[in-house]
Design a protein around this motif. Structure first.
Motif, PDB file in Angstrom:
ATOM      1  N   ALA A   1      90.304  -8.332 -57.895  1.00  0.00           N
ATOM      2  CA  ALA A   1      89.615  -8.436 -59.193  1.00  0.00           C
ATOM      3  C   ALA A   1      88.487  -7.416 -59.306  1.00  0.00           C
ATOM      4  O   ALA A   1      88.325  -6.769 -60.348  1.00  0.00           O
ATOM      5  CB  ALA A   1      89.070  -9.839 -59.392  1.00  0.00           C
ATOM      6  N   THR A   2      87.719  -7.258 -58.244  1.00  0.00           N
ATOM      7  CA  THR A   2      86.610  -6.316 -58.292  1.00  0.00           C
ATOM      8  C   THR A   2      87.119  -4.876 -58.310  1.00  0.00           C
ATOM      9  O   THR A   2      86.562  -4.025 -59.008  1.00  0.00           O
ATOM     10  CB  THR A   2      85.633  -6.552 -57.121  1.00  0.00           C
ATOM     11  OG1 THR A   2      85.268  -7.945 -57.097  1.00  0.00           O
ATOM     12  CG2 THR A   2      84.376  -5.718 -57.280  1.00  0.00           C
ATOM     13  N   ALA A   3      88.186  -4.606 -57.581  1.00  0.00           N
ATOM     14  CA  ALA A   3      88.788  -3.261 -57.606  1.00  0.00           C
ATOM     15  C   ALA A   3      89.296  -2.923 -59.005  1.00  0.00           C
ATOM     16  O   ALA A   3      89.026  -1.837 -59.530  1.00  0.00           O
ATOM     17  CB  ALA A   3      89.925  -3.167 -56.590  1.00  0.00           C
ATOM     18  N   ILE A   4      90.008  -3.851 -59.619  1.00  0.00           N
ATOM     19  CA  ILE A   4      90.538  -3.607 -60.968  1.00  0.00           C
ATOM     20  C   ILE A   4      89.396  -3.458 -61.970  1.00  0.00           C
ATOM     21  O   ILE A   4      89.397  -2.528 -62.786  1.00  0.00           O
ATOM     22  CB  ILE A   4      91.489  -4.743 -61.391  1.00  0.00           C
ATOM     23  CG1 ILE A   4      92.769  -4.691 -60.558  1.00  0.00           C
ATOM     24  CG2 ILE A   4      91.811  -4.646 -62.887  1.00  0.00           C
ATOM     25  CD1 ILE A   4      93.662  -5.907 -60.732  1.00  0.00           C
ATOM     26  N   ALA A   5      88.432  -4.363 -61.917  1.00  0.00           N
ATOM     27  CA  ALA A   5      87.299  -4.291 -62.846  1.00  0.00           C
ATOM     28  C   ALA A   5      86.553  -2.972 -62.684  1.00  0.00           C
ATOM     29  O   ALA A   5      86.147  -2.350 -63.676  1.00  0.00           O
ATOM     30  CB  ALA A   5      86.353  -5.468 -62.623  1.00  0.00           C
ATOM     31  N   SER A   6      86.393  -2.524 -61.472  1.00  0.00           N
ATOM     32  CA  SER A   6      85.687  -1.267 -61.207  1.00  0.00           C
ATOM     33  C   SER A   6      86.457  -0.070 -61.745  1.00  0.00           C
ATOM     34  O   SER A   6      85.881   0.822 -62.383  1.00  0.00           O
ATOM     35  CB  SER A   6      85.462  -1.101 -59.708  1.00  0.00           C
ATOM     36  OG  SER A   6      84.644  -2.143 -59.213  1.00  0.00           O
ATOM     37  N   LEU A   7      87.759  -0.048 -61.494  1.00  0.00           N
ATOM     38  CA  LEU A   7      88.580   1.069 -61.961  1.00  0.00           C
ATOM     39  C   LEU A   7      88.664   1.097 -63.485  1.00  0.00           C
ATOM     40  O   LEU A   7      88.532   2.166 -64.096  1.00  0.00           O
ATOM     41  CB  LEU A   7      89.976   1.005 -61.353  1.00  0.00           C
ATOM     42  CG  LEU A   7      90.905   2.164 -61.717  1.00  0.00           C
ATOM     43  CD1 LEU A   7      90.324   3.506 -61.264  1.00  0.00           C
ATOM     44  CD2 LEU A   7      92.285   1.931 -61.106  1.00  0.00           C
ATOM     45  N   VAL A   8      88.853  -0.037 -64.108  1.00  0.00           N
ATOM     46  CA  VAL A   8      88.929  -0.087 -65.569  1.00  0.00           C
ATOM     47  C   VAL A   8      87.582   0.307 -66.181  1.00  0.00           C
ATOM     48  O   VAL A   8      87.534   1.071 -67.151  1.00  0.00           O
ATOM     49  CB  VAL A   8      89.391  -1.477 -66.059  1.00  0.00           C
ATOM     50  CG1 VAL A   8      89.246  -1.607 -67.567  1.00  0.00           C
ATOM     51  CG2 VAL A   8      90.842  -1.729 -65.633  1.00  0.00           C
ATOM     52  N   THR A   9      86.498  -0.183 -65.610  1.00  0.00           N
ATOM     53  CA  THR A   9      85.163   0.186 -66.100  1.00  0.00           C
ATOM     54  C   THR A   9      84.960   1.689 -65.984  1.00  0.00           C
ATOM     55  O   THR A   9      84.482   2.341 -66.920  1.00  0.00           O
ATOM     56  CB  THR A   9      84.068  -0.567 -65.332  1.00  0.00           C
ATOM     57  OG1 THR A   9      84.257  -1.974 -65.528  1.00  0.00           O
ATOM     58  CG2 THR A   9      82.683  -0.172 -65.808  1.00  0.00           C
ATOM     59  N   TYR A  10      85.330   2.241 -64.858  1.00  0.00           N
ATOM     60  CA  TYR A  10      85.239   3.687 -64.656  1.00  0.00           C
ATOM     61  C   TYR A  10      86.037   4.425 -65.730  1.00  0.00           C
ATOM     62  O   TYR A  10      85.539   5.361 -66.357  1.00  0.00           O
ATOM     63  CB  TYR A  10      85.754   4.048 -63.255  1.00  0.00           C
ATOM     64  CG  TYR A  10      85.975   5.519 -63.053  1.00  0.00           C
ATOM     65  CD1 TYR A  10      84.908   6.351 -62.715  1.00  0.00           C
ATOM     66  CD2 TYR A  10      87.236   6.084 -63.214  1.00  0.00           C
ATOM     67  CE1 TYR A  10      85.105   7.716 -62.547  1.00  0.00           C
ATOM     68  CE2 TYR A  10      87.438   7.440 -63.040  1.00  0.00           C
ATOM     69  CZ  TYR A  10      86.369   8.256 -62.707  1.00  0.00           C
ATOM     70  OH  TYR A  10      86.562   9.609 -62.550  1.00  0.00           O
ATOM     71  N   ALA A  11      87.281   4.005 -65.946  1.00  0.00           N
ATOM     72  CA  ALA A  11      88.159   4.678 -66.910  1.00  0.00           C
ATOM     73  C   ALA A  11      87.598   4.595 -68.329  1.00  0.00           C
ATOM     74  O   ALA A  11      87.604   5.585 -69.065  1.00  0.00           O
ATOM     75  CB  ALA A  11      89.560   4.081 -66.849  1.00  0.00           C
ATOM     76  N   VAL A  12      87.109   3.435 -68.719  1.00  0.00           N
ATOM     77  CA  VAL A  12      86.531   3.276 -70.057  1.00  0.00           C
ATOM     78  C   VAL A  12      85.290   4.156 -70.199  1.00  0.00           C
ATOM     79  O   VAL A  12      85.127   4.863 -71.199  1.00  0.00           O
ATOM     80  CB  VAL A  12      86.189   1.794 -70.344  1.00  0.00           C
ATOM     81  CG1 VAL A  12      85.340   1.647 -71.602  1.00  0.00           C
ATOM     82  CG2 VAL A  12      87.473   0.966 -70.457  1.00  0.00           C
ATOM     83  N   CYS A  13      84.427   4.115 -69.208  1.00  0.00           N
ATOM     84  CA  CYS A  13      83.190   4.910 -69.276  1.00  0.00           C
ATOM     85  C   CYS A  13      83.466   6.413 -69.295  1.00  0.00           C
ATOM     86  O   CYS A  13      82.745   7.158 -69.965  1.00  0.00           O
ATOM     87  CB  CYS A  13      82.265   4.545 -68.120  1.00  0.00           C
ATOM     88  SG  CYS A  13      81.571   2.873 -68.266  1.00  0.00           S
ATOM     89  N   ARG A  14      84.498   6.854 -68.631  1.00  0.00           N
ATOM     90  CA  ARG A  14      84.865   8.282 -68.658  1.00  0.00           C
ATOM     91  C   ARG A  14      85.312   8.706 -70.056  1.00  0.00           C
ATOM     92  O   ARG A  14      85.153   9.850 -70.440  1.00  0.00           O
ATOM     93  CB  ARG A  14      86.001   8.565 -67.663  1.00  0.00           C
ATOM     94  CG  ARG A  14      85.600   8.474 -66.220  1.00  0.00           C
ATOM     95  CD  ARG A  14      85.158   9.771 -65.655  1.00  0.00           C
ATOM     96  NE  ARG A  14      86.228  10.765 -65.770  1.00  0.00           N
ATOM     97  CZ  ARG A  14      86.026  12.055 -65.687  1.00  0.00           C
ATOM     98  NH1 ARG A  14      84.829  12.525 -65.468  1.00  0.00           N
ATOM     99  NH2 ARG A  14      87.021  12.912 -65.799  1.00  0.00           N
ATOM    100  N   ARG A  15      85.886   7.787 -70.797  1.00  0.00           N
ATOM    101  CA  ARG A  15      86.406   8.099 -72.124  1.00  0.00           C
ATOM    102  C   ARG A  15      85.368   7.930 -73.245  1.00  0.00           C
ATOM    103  O   ARG A  15      85.617   8.340 -74.367  1.00  0.00           O
ATOM    104  CB  ARG A  15      87.634   7.246 -72.420  1.00  0.00           C
ATOM    105  CG  ARG A  15      88.845   7.772 -71.667  1.00  0.00           C
ATOM    106  CD  ARG A  15      89.984   6.790 -71.627  1.00  0.00           C
ATOM    107  NE  ARG A  15      91.125   7.279 -70.870  1.00  0.00           N
ATOM    108  CZ  ARG A  15      91.187   7.374 -69.554  1.00  0.00           C
ATOM    109  NH1 ARG A  15      90.174   7.011 -68.812  1.00  0.00           N
ATOM    110  NH2 ARG A  15      92.271   7.804 -68.948  1.00  0.00           N
ATOM    111  N   VAL A  16      84.246   7.309 -72.920  1.00  0.00           N
ATOM    112  CA  VAL A  16      83.173   7.115 -73.903  1.00  0.00           C
ATOM    113  C   VAL A  16      82.005   7.998 -73.465  1.00  0.00           C
ATOM    114  O   VAL A  16      81.299   7.671 -72.509  1.00  0.00           O
ATOM    115  CB  VAL A  16      82.741   5.635 -73.988  1.00  0.00           C
ATOM    116  CG1 VAL A  16      81.586   5.474 -74.974  1.00  0.00           C
ATOM    117  CG2 VAL A  16      83.929   4.751 -74.379  1.00  0.00           C
TER     118      VAL A  16
END
Length: 136
Positions: free
Chosen positions: A117-132
């Motif tokens: 869960a923490t790995a997925i949340a971290s990766l998704v957060t990273y991906a969203v932040c890279r796009r914003v």
């Protein structure tokens, strides 16, 4: 400060959805069966909120911030997995050590959940932040 709050909000939303699905639907029968009377009839909302705020601060500060600085999704994934493993091991192994009747059967499942869960949340957060741009 706005960037940090934005990153926090993204991580909180992603981790909150994942953990809500796990605790409310997927893992609920497992915890009910394994923990039985150890579970509170009604969770302590203030303690739960404090955990989520502190944990998401940890994800934001220790994982997504450095991963964004390095521009590395791999760093987000691996550091998130490690943070999840360490945090959930702290909870589960401490409970196993000091709570009479804490089921060992729940430890491996909970450790796996916290890691994933923490790995997925971290990766998704990273991906969203890279796009914003305001969050990168």
């Amino acid at each position: 400060m706005g960037r940090a709050l934005g990153r926090f909000a993204v991580a909180a939303a992603v981790f909150g959805v994942l953990d809500g699905l796990w605790l409310g639907v997927i893992g609920r029968p497992l915890y009910d069966e394994a923990l039985g009377d150890l579970l509170a009839a009604k969770p302590n909302a203030a303690a739960a909120a404090a955990f989520y705020v502190i944990y998401v601060v940890g994800i934001t500060y220790f994982v997504t911030g450095p991963a964004l600085a390095e521009e590395s999704g791999r760093r987000a994934l691996m550091s998130g997995a490690l943070l999840g493993f360490v945090a959930y091991a702290t909870w589960d192994l401490t409970n196993l050590a000091v709570i009479e009747g804490f089921p060992a059967s729940i430890v491996a499942v909970d450790l796996a959940w916290g890691t994933v869960a923490t790995a997925i949340a971290s990766l998704v957060t990273y991906a969203v932040c890279r796009r914003v741009p305001a969050l990168a």
